[in-house]
Scaffold this motif. Structure first.
Motif, PDB file in Angstrom:
ATOM      1  N   GLY A 194       0.822  -1.199   0.000  1.00  9.90           N
ATOM      2  CA  GLY A 194       0.000   0.000   0.000  1.00  9.90           C
ATOM      3  C   GLY A 194       0.850   1.240   0.000  1.00  9.90           C
ATOM      4  N   ASN A 195       0.197   2.412  -0.097  1.00 16.20           N
ATOM      5  CA  ASN A 195       0.926   3.671  -0.151  1.00 16.20           C
ATOM      6  C   ASN A 195       0.069   4.793   0.425  1.00 16.20           C
ATOM      7  OD1 ASN A 195      -0.659   4.861  -2.561  1.00 16.20           O
ATOM      8  ND2 ASN A 195       0.008   2.843  -3.259  1.00 16.20           N
ATOM      9  N   SER A 196       0.700   5.916   0.632  1.00 12.67           N
ATOM     10  CA  SER A 196       0.026   7.055   1.261  1.00 12.67           C
ATOM     11  C   SER A 196      -0.633   7.987   0.259  1.00 12.67           C
ATOM     12  CB  SER A 196       1.036   7.850   2.098  1.00 12.67           C
ATOM     13  OG  SER A 196       2.051   8.405   1.275  1.00 12.67           O
ATOM     14  N   ASP A 197      -0.426   7.773  -1.036  1.00 10.83           N
ATOM     15  CA  ASP A 197      -0.961   8.652  -2.066  1.00 10.83           C
ATOM     16  C   ASP A 197      -2.193   8.011  -2.682  1.00 10.83           C
ATOM     17  OD1 ASP A 197      -1.526  10.253  -4.242  1.00 10.83           O
ATOM     18  OD2 ASP A 197       0.576  10.596  -4.749  1.00 10.83           O
ATOM     19  N   SER A 198      -3.369   8.574  -2.416  1.00 10.00           N
ATOM     20  CA  SER A 198      -4.614   7.992  -2.906  1.00 10.00           C
ATOM     21  C   SER A 198      -4.708   8.027  -4.422  1.00 10.00           C
ATOM     22  CB  SER A 198      -5.817   8.732  -2.303  1.00 10.00           C
ATOM     23  OG  SER A 198      -5.779  10.114  -2.648  1.00 10.00           O
ATOM     24  N   GLY A 233      -4.977   2.063  -3.653  1.00 10.51           N
ATOM     25  CA  GLY A 233      -5.033   1.619  -2.275  1.00 10.51           C
ATOM     26  C   GLY A 233      -4.144   0.427  -2.033  1.00 10.51           C
ATOM     27  N   THR A 234      -4.626  -0.451  -1.158  1.00 11.26           N
ATOM     28  CA  THR A 234      -3.887  -1.663  -0.831  1.00 11.26           C
ATOM     29  C   THR A 234      -4.108  -2.720  -1.901  1.00 11.26           C
ATOM     30  OG1 THR A 234      -4.116  -1.196   1.530  1.00 11.26           O
ATOM     31  CG2 THR A 234      -3.594  -3.458   0.898  1.00 11.26           C
ATOM     32  N   ASP A 235      -3.020  -3.346  -2.335  1.00 13.21           N
ATOM     33  CA  ASP A 235      -3.086  -4.356  -3.384  1.00 13.21           C
ATOM     34  C   ASP A 235      -2.332  -5.601  -2.961  1.00 13.21           C
ATOM     35  OD1 ASP A 235      -4.411  -2.678  -5.366  1.00 13.21           O
ATOM     36  OD2 ASP A 235      -2.490  -1.612  -5.497  1.00 13.21           O
ATOM     37  N   ILE A 236      -2.772  -6.738  -3.470  1.00  5.58           N
ATOM     38  CA  ILE A 236      -1.970  -7.952  -3.361  1.00  5.58           C
ATOM     39  C   ILE A 236      -0.775  -7.796  -4.289  1.00  5.58           C
ATOM     40  CG2 ILE A 236      -1.915 -10.445  -3.731  1.00  5.58           C
ATOM     41  CD1 ILE A 236      -4.878 -10.508  -3.065  1.00  5.58           C
ATOM     42  N   ASN A 282       6.060  17.914  -5.107  1.00  3.06           N
ATOM     43  CA  ASN A 282       4.927  17.810  -4.189  1.00  3.06           C
ATOM     44  C   ASN A 282       4.182  16.489  -4.351  1.00  3.06           C
ATOM     45  OD1 ASN A 282       5.306  20.478  -3.137  1.00  3.06           O
ATOM     46  ND2 ASN A 282       4.430  21.279  -5.042  1.00  3.06           N
ATOM     47  N   LYS A 283       4.898  15.432  -4.742  1.00  7.77           N
ATOM     48  CA  LYS A 283       4.247  14.154  -4.989  1.00  7.77           C
ATOM     49  C   LYS A 283       4.877  13.039  -4.149  1.00  7.77           C
ATOM     50  CE  LYS A 283       2.935  15.316  -9.739  1.00  7.77           C
ATOM     51  NZ  LYS A 283       3.012  14.925 -11.155  1.00  7.77           N
ATOM     52  N   GLU A 284       5.131  13.316  -2.891  1.00  7.84           N
ATOM     53  CA  GLU A 284       5.725  12.312  -2.027  1.00  7.84           C
ATOM     54  C   GLU A 284       4.730  11.187  -1.748  1.00  7.84           C
ATOM     55  OE1 GLU A 284       7.402  14.075   1.451  1.00  7.84           O
ATOM     56  OE2 GLU A 284       8.554  15.549   0.314  1.00  7.84           O
ATOM     57  N   ASN A 285       5.251   9.980  -1.633  1.00  6.40           N
ATOM     58  CA  ASN A 285       4.393   8.814  -1.495  1.00  6.40           C
ATOM     59  C   ASN A 285       5.100   7.757  -0.667  1.00  6.40           C
ATOM     60  OD1 ASN A 285       2.322   6.934  -1.895  1.00  6.40           O
ATOM     61  ND2 ASN A 285       3.280   6.128  -3.750  1.00  6.40           N
ATOM     62  N   ASP A 286       4.750   7.650   0.618  1.00  4.93           N
ATOM     63  CA  ASP A 286       5.276   6.583   1.460  1.00  4.93           C
ATOM     64  C   ASP A 286       4.635   5.260   1.058  1.00  4.93           C
ATOM     65  OD1 ASP A 286       6.599   8.595   2.760  1.00  4.93           O
ATOM     66  OD2 ASP A 286       5.276   8.616   4.504  1.00  4.93           O
ATOM     67  N   MET A 287       5.370   4.167   1.273  1.00  5.98           N
ATOM     68  CA  MET A 287       4.872   2.854   0.878  1.00  5.98           C
ATOM     69  C   MET A 287       5.139   1.835   1.972  1.00  5.98           C
ATOM     70  SD  MET A 287       6.261   2.816  -3.077  1.00  5.98           S
ATOM     71  CE  MET A 287       5.248   1.430  -3.546  1.00  5.98           C
ATOM     72  N   TRP A 288       4.292   0.820   2.051  1.00  2.00           N
ATOM     73  CA  TRP A 288       4.526  -0.313   2.947  1.00  2.00           C
ATOM     74  C   TRP A 288       4.283  -1.609   2.189  1.00  2.00           C
ATOM     75  CZ3 TRP A 288       0.182  -3.281   3.467  1.00  2.00           C
ATOM     76  CH2 TRP A 288      -1.054  -2.656   3.272  1.00  2.00           C
ATOM     77  N   ASN A 289       4.922  -2.662   2.658  1.00  2.06           N
ATOM     78  CA  ASN A 289       4.871  -3.940   1.965  1.00  2.06           C
ATOM     79  C   ASN A 289       5.160  -5.048   2.963  1.00  2.06           C
ATOM     80  OD1 ASN A 289       4.841  -5.929   0.017  1.00  2.06           O
ATOM     81  ND2 ASN A 289       6.647  -5.209  -1.086  1.00  2.06           N
ATOM     82  N   PHE A 290       4.300  -6.068   3.037  1.00  2.92           N
ATOM     83  CA  PHE A 290       4.609  -7.223   3.864  1.00  2.92           C
ATOM     84  C   PHE A 290       4.040  -8.477   3.222  1.00  2.92           C
ATOM     85  CE2 PHE A 290       0.457  -6.038   5.529  1.00  2.92           C
ATOM     86  CZ  PHE A 290      -0.161  -7.271   5.768  1.00  2.92           C
ATOM     87  N   GLY A 291       4.682  -9.592   3.499  1.00  2.51           N
ATOM     88  CA  GLY A 291       4.233 -10.850   2.909  1.00  2.51           C
ATOM     89  C   GLY A 291       5.152 -11.988   3.250  1.00  2.51           C
TER      90      GLY A 291
END
Length: 350
Positions: free
Chosen positions: A44-48, A52-55, A336-345
């Motif tokens: 997922g990421n912080s930029d709509s 959203g959240t994806d497999i 002005n397009k910062e985008n935090d991301m997360w990933n787990f699996g």
């Protein structure tokens, strides 16, 4: 080429970097094995605007490797490795990642022909370790530029032992001009291993027209140093590259490329990791590309930092999680397009 290095070279050819594969045949000096991994999770990421959240599939692949004892100290190996599309019907499955034949000798070194990991990557890829987030800038057209998996390459490597804890290593690589956008390329890598330390240098050069209005020499100098072995106690690594016409302006978190090739850039990568005895491996890594090109914009093209954890439930079954902070860009189109991301699996090694 010392006995430890030749053993590692043949083992890597047969089983990959993870010591997990299914050996189907081993007789009369010949082996055949199947390996690879399946890696799936949530991202997922912080930029709509991005989604959203994806497999998420994290570079799953399958490989087949054969080795043959040729006698007189020579061992031949052949590998084919293909990417797997796990989520969208398999349309992109079985695209080639690796395909080569190699011959290794304890004294004379190792020669390989085909699509392979390049000698440049031996030096510049030391920070490209964690599963969730790792080195991005090495993979800009890496097949044609030879910064990662190099297409249509012939290479030679050797490692010379000078003492119990000291050795020097080197590699040469040449790629043909298989596409109209990139001419033939050459590269050289040199380094020293001392106890748990390694220091290396690599040079990579060849003409390109891809993304340019005229032919330019695209080249890179890479310097790196590391301590330890990733996944075994403390590991620290750093890479610094000086480049011309090797990188494109991009916001890597959005995977949006503007098509502008930077005439002068620097790449930076740093990683610090610690693997505990209970198989928990914690890491932090930082990466950035800096532009010195007045036409496309000077300053930071992208910068990011990731905090990650990996846990080996078994040697073949690994859980991973990471959170990557977008530290921003100085280029107007991305500022002005910062985008935090997360990933787990999880990753399952075959």
């Amino acid at each position: 080429m010392n006995k430890k290095i030749i053993a590692l070279a043949v083992a890597a050819a047969a089983f990959g970097t993870q010591a997990s594969a299914v050996e189907l045949y081993n007789q009369d000096g010949s082996t055949f094995s199947i390996g690879g991994h399946v890696s799936l999770g949530l991202k997922g990421n912080s930029d709509s605007d991005v989604g959203g959240t994806d497999i998420n599939a994290v570079s799953p692949r399958i490989n087949m490797t054969a080795t043959q004892d040729l006698g007189n100290g020579f061992t031949a190996d052949a590998r084919g490795e293909w990417s797997l599309e796990m989520l969208e019907g398999g349309a992109e499955s079985f695209t080639t990642r690796l395909g080569y034949i190699g011959v290794t000798h304890e004294d004379f070194g190792r020669a390989v022909i085909g699509t392979q990991w390049a000698p440049y990557y031996d030096v510049a890829g030391i920070a490209d370790m964690p599963i969730a987030f790792a080195n991005d800038f090495l993979y800009d057209n890496h097949g044609a530029l030879g910064t990662g998996r190099a297409e249509s390459m012939i290479s030679y490597r050797n490692d010379i032992q000078l003492g119990d804890n000291l050795s020097i290593f080197g590699g040469l690589g040449w790629q043909d001009d298989a596409t109209a956008d990139f001419s033939s390329r050459g590269q050289v890598a040199l380094g020293v291993n001392f106890a748990d330390f390694m220091v290396g240098y690599a040079y990579n050069a060849g003409d390109r027209t891809d993304g340019l209005t005229s032919k330019e020499n695209a080249f890179s100098h890479a310097l790196s140093a590391k301590y330890g072995s990733y996944g075994n106690g403390l590991y620290v690594g750093a890479v610094y590259t000086m480049n011309e016409y090797m990188h494109e302006t991009a916001n890597y978190n959005r995977n949006v490329y503007s098509g502008d090739v930077i005439d002068d850039s620097n790449g930076i990568e740093f990683i610090a990791a610690y693997a505990f005895a209970n198989s928990v491996n914690l890491s932090v890594n930082y990466e950035a590309v800096e532009s010195n090109d007045k036409t496309v914009g000077e300053g930071t093209v992208f910068s990011q930092m990731a905090f990650q954890a990996e846990y080996n439930f078994t040697p073949s079954f690994v859980g991973f999680a990471g959170y990557q902070l977008d530290l921003g860009s100085d280029l107007a189109q991305y500022k002005n397009k910062e985008n935090d991301m997360w990933n787990f699996g999880v990753r399952y090694y075959l």
